[in-house]
Design a protein around this motif. Structure first.
Motif, PDB file in Angstrom:
ATOM      1  N   LEU A 174       0.976  -1.311  -0.180  1.00  0.00           N
ATOM      2  CA  LEU A 174       0.172   0.137   0.544  1.00  0.00           C
ATOM      3  C   LEU A 174       0.639   1.470  -0.009  1.00  0.00           C
ATOM      4  N   ALA A 175       1.678   1.062   0.520  1.00  0.00           N
ATOM      5  CA  ALA A 175       3.026   2.578   0.777  1.00  0.00           C
ATOM      6  C   ALA A 175       3.201   2.877  -0.476  1.00  0.00           C
ATOM      7  N   VAL A 176       3.571   1.643  -1.591  1.00  0.00           N
ATOM      8  CA  VAL A 176       4.031   1.932  -2.292  1.00  0.00           C
ATOM      9  C   VAL A 176       3.530   2.118  -3.173  1.00  0.00           C
ATOM     10  N   ALA A 177       2.258   1.706  -3.087  1.00  0.00           N
ATOM     11  CA  ALA A 177       1.319   2.135  -4.315  1.00  0.00           C
ATOM     12  C   ALA A 177       1.150   3.378  -3.640  1.00  0.00           C
ATOM     13  N   ILE A 178       0.560   4.501  -2.843  1.00  0.00           N
ATOM     14  CA  ILE A 178       1.075   5.903  -3.206  1.00  0.00           C
ATOM     15  C   ILE A 178       1.640   6.635  -2.465  1.00  0.00           C
ATOM     16  N   VAL A 179       3.499   6.142  -3.129  1.00  0.00           N
ATOM     17  CA  VAL A 179       4.400   7.138  -3.215  1.00  0.00           C
ATOM     18  C   VAL A 179       4.135   7.026  -4.990  1.00  0.00           C
ATOM     19  N   LEU A 180       3.832   5.999  -5.793  1.00  0.00           N
ATOM     20  CA  LEU A 180       3.519   5.954  -7.120  1.00  0.00           C
ATOM     21  C   LEU A 180       2.402   6.836  -7.209  1.00  0.00           C
ATOM     22  N   LEU A 181       0.890   6.772  -7.053  1.00  0.00           N
ATOM     23  CA  LEU A 181       0.526   7.734  -7.218  1.00  0.00           C
ATOM     24  C   LEU A 181       0.831   9.013  -6.966  1.00  0.00           C
ATOM     25  N   ILE A 182       1.384   9.762  -5.606  1.00  0.00           N
ATOM     26  CA  ILE A 182       2.213  10.686  -5.565  1.00  0.00           C
ATOM     27  C   ILE A 182       3.221  10.748  -6.607  1.00  0.00           C
ATOM     28  N   ARG A 183       3.574  10.167  -7.236  1.00  0.00           N
ATOM     29  CA  ARG A 183       4.647  10.953  -8.300  1.00  0.00           C
ATOM     30  C   ARG A 183       3.799  11.100  -9.583  1.00  0.00           C
ATOM     31  N   LEU A 184       2.692  10.043  -9.915  1.00  0.00           N
ATOM     32  CA  LEU A 184       1.614  10.232 -10.823  1.00  0.00           C
ATOM     33  C   LEU A 184       1.268  11.400 -10.916  1.00  0.00           C
ATOM     34  N   VAL A 185       0.559  11.989  -9.688  1.00  0.00           N
ATOM     35  CA  VAL A 185      -0.065  13.368  -9.755  1.00  0.00           C
ATOM     36  C   VAL A 185       1.420  14.341 -10.388  1.00  0.00           C
ATOM     37  N   ARG A 186       2.180  14.536  -9.571  1.00  0.00           N
ATOM     38  CA  ARG A 186       3.405  15.220 -10.281  1.00  0.00           C
ATOM     39  C   ARG A 186       3.812  15.057 -11.439  1.00  0.00           C
ATOM     40  N   THR A 187       3.965  13.713 -11.846  1.00  0.00           N
ATOM     41  CA  THR A 187       4.361  14.171 -12.951  1.00  0.00           C
ATOM     42  C   THR A 187       3.303  14.523 -14.077  1.00  0.00           C
ATOM     43  N   ARG A 188       2.265  14.829 -13.767  1.00  0.00           N
ATOM     44  CA  ARG A 188       0.925  15.057 -14.594  1.00  0.00           C
ATOM     45  C   ARG A 188       1.042  17.045 -14.304  1.00  0.00           C
ATOM     46  N   ARG A 189       0.915  16.726 -13.534  1.00  0.00           N
ATOM     47  CA  ARG A 189       0.990  18.905 -13.050  1.00  0.00           C
ATOM     48  C   ARG A 189       2.946  19.159 -13.974  1.00  0.00           C
ATOM     49  N   ALA A 190       3.695  18.415 -13.503  1.00  0.00           N
ATOM     50  CA  ALA A 190       4.854  19.045 -14.674  1.00  0.00           C
ATOM     51  C   ALA A 190       4.605  18.905 -16.199  1.00  0.00           C
ATOM     52  N   LEU A 191       3.598  18.027 -16.568  1.00  0.00           N
ATOM     53  CA  LEU A 191       3.131  17.403 -17.855  1.00  0.00           C
ATOM     54  C   LEU A 191       1.862  18.876 -18.210  1.00  0.00           C
ATOM     55  N   ARG A 192       1.327  18.618 -17.365  1.00  0.00           N
ATOM     56  CA  ARG A 192       0.213  20.107 -18.135  1.00  0.00           C
ATOM     57  C   ARG A 192       1.114  21.451 -18.093  1.00  0.00           C
ATOM     58  N   ARG A 193       2.290  21.542 -16.815  1.00  0.00           N
ATOM     59  CA  ARG A 193       2.106  23.023 -17.369  1.00  0.00           C
ATOM     60  C   ARG A 193       3.067  23.483 -18.551  1.00  0.00           C
ATOM     61  N   ALA A 194       4.279  22.111 -19.137  1.00  0.00           N
ATOM     62  CA  ALA A 194       4.629  22.195 -19.992  1.00  0.00           C
ATOM     63  C   ALA A 194       3.258  21.942 -21.105  1.00  0.00           C
ATOM     64  N   GLY A 195       2.331  21.014 -21.302  1.00  0.00           N
ATOM     65  CA  GLY A 195       1.353  20.916 -21.988  1.00  0.00           C
ATOM     66  C   GLY A 195       1.697  19.713 -22.605  1.00  0.00           C
ATOM     67  N   LEU A 196       0.322  19.638 -21.568  1.00  0.00           N
ATOM     68  CA  LEU A 196       0.233  17.816 -21.625  1.00  0.00           C
ATOM     69  C   LEU A 196      -0.530  17.511 -22.836  1.00  0.00           C
ATOM     70  N   PRO A 197      -0.724  15.853 -23.513  1.00  0.00           N
ATOM     71  CA  PRO A 197      -1.063  16.350 -24.926  1.00  0.00           C
ATOM     72  C   PRO A 197      -2.547  15.283 -24.645  1.00  0.00           C
ATOM     73  N   VAL A 198      -3.570  15.766 -25.240  1.00  0.00           N
ATOM     74  CA  VAL A 198      -4.390  15.415 -24.546  1.00  0.00           C
ATOM     75  C   VAL A 198      -5.534  13.988 -24.381  1.00  0.00           C
ATOM     76  N   GLU A 199      -4.466  13.693 -25.003  1.00  0.00           N
ATOM     77  CA  GLU A 199      -4.501  11.909 -25.871  1.00  0.00           C
ATOM     78  C   GLU A 199      -4.519  10.922 -24.220  1.00  0.00           C
ATOM     79  N   ARG A 200      -2.855  11.605 -23.536  1.00  0.00           N
ATOM     80  CA  ARG A 200      -2.522  11.357 -22.094  1.00  0.00           C
ATOM     81  C   ARG A 200      -3.891  11.255 -20.916  1.00  0.00           C
ATOM     82  N   GLN A 201      -4.822  12.274 -21.087  1.00  0.00           N
ATOM     83  CA  GLN A 201      -5.048  12.134 -19.595  1.00  0.00           C
ATOM     84  C   GLN A 201      -6.136  11.228 -19.187  1.00  0.00           C
TER      85      GLN A 201
END
Length: 104
Positions: A20-47
């Motif tokens: 569960l701890a690993v899953a939570i860490v990966l979820l946090i990394r996923l959210v941070r990656t999404r934020r970074a990609l949105r700032r850079a212009g996230l392609p719509v097909e990846r949402q």
């Protein structure tokens, strides 16, 4: 309760907490990656990858029972890898921007 059963239950609880701890860490990394990609212009097909991975983690319907988060971790890792491989979109050039710079 016998000591063997107690040891087995403690080991199972530790394993479940660790996954569960690993899953939570990966979820946090996923959210941070999404934020970074949105700032850079996230392609719509990846949402859909992001929301699909979050829904799979949260919803009770899984390939494996929820005390074992290995399938959830796999889905989160695939989503993270897919989103990190996404190339940020460049804004379209207009005629008002002038000609492209040399070498581009």
């Amino acid at each position: 309760m016998s000591t063997e059963l107690t040891v087995l239950l403690v080991c199972a609880a530790v394993l479940a907490a660790a996954t569960l701890a690993v899953a939570i860490v990966l979820l946090i990394r996923l959210v941070r990656t999404r934020r970074a990609l949105r700032r850079a212009g996230l392609p719509v097909e990846r949402q859909w990858v992001f929301w699909g991975a979050v829904a799979y983690l949260v919803l009770p319907a899984d390939l494996l029972p929820d005390p074992v988060y290995l399938d959830d971790i796999g889905v989160l890792l695939l989503a993270l890898r897919s989103m990190r491989s996404a190339r940020p979109t460049r804004p379209a050039r207009s005629a008002a921007d002038g000609p492209p710079a040399p070498g581009r």
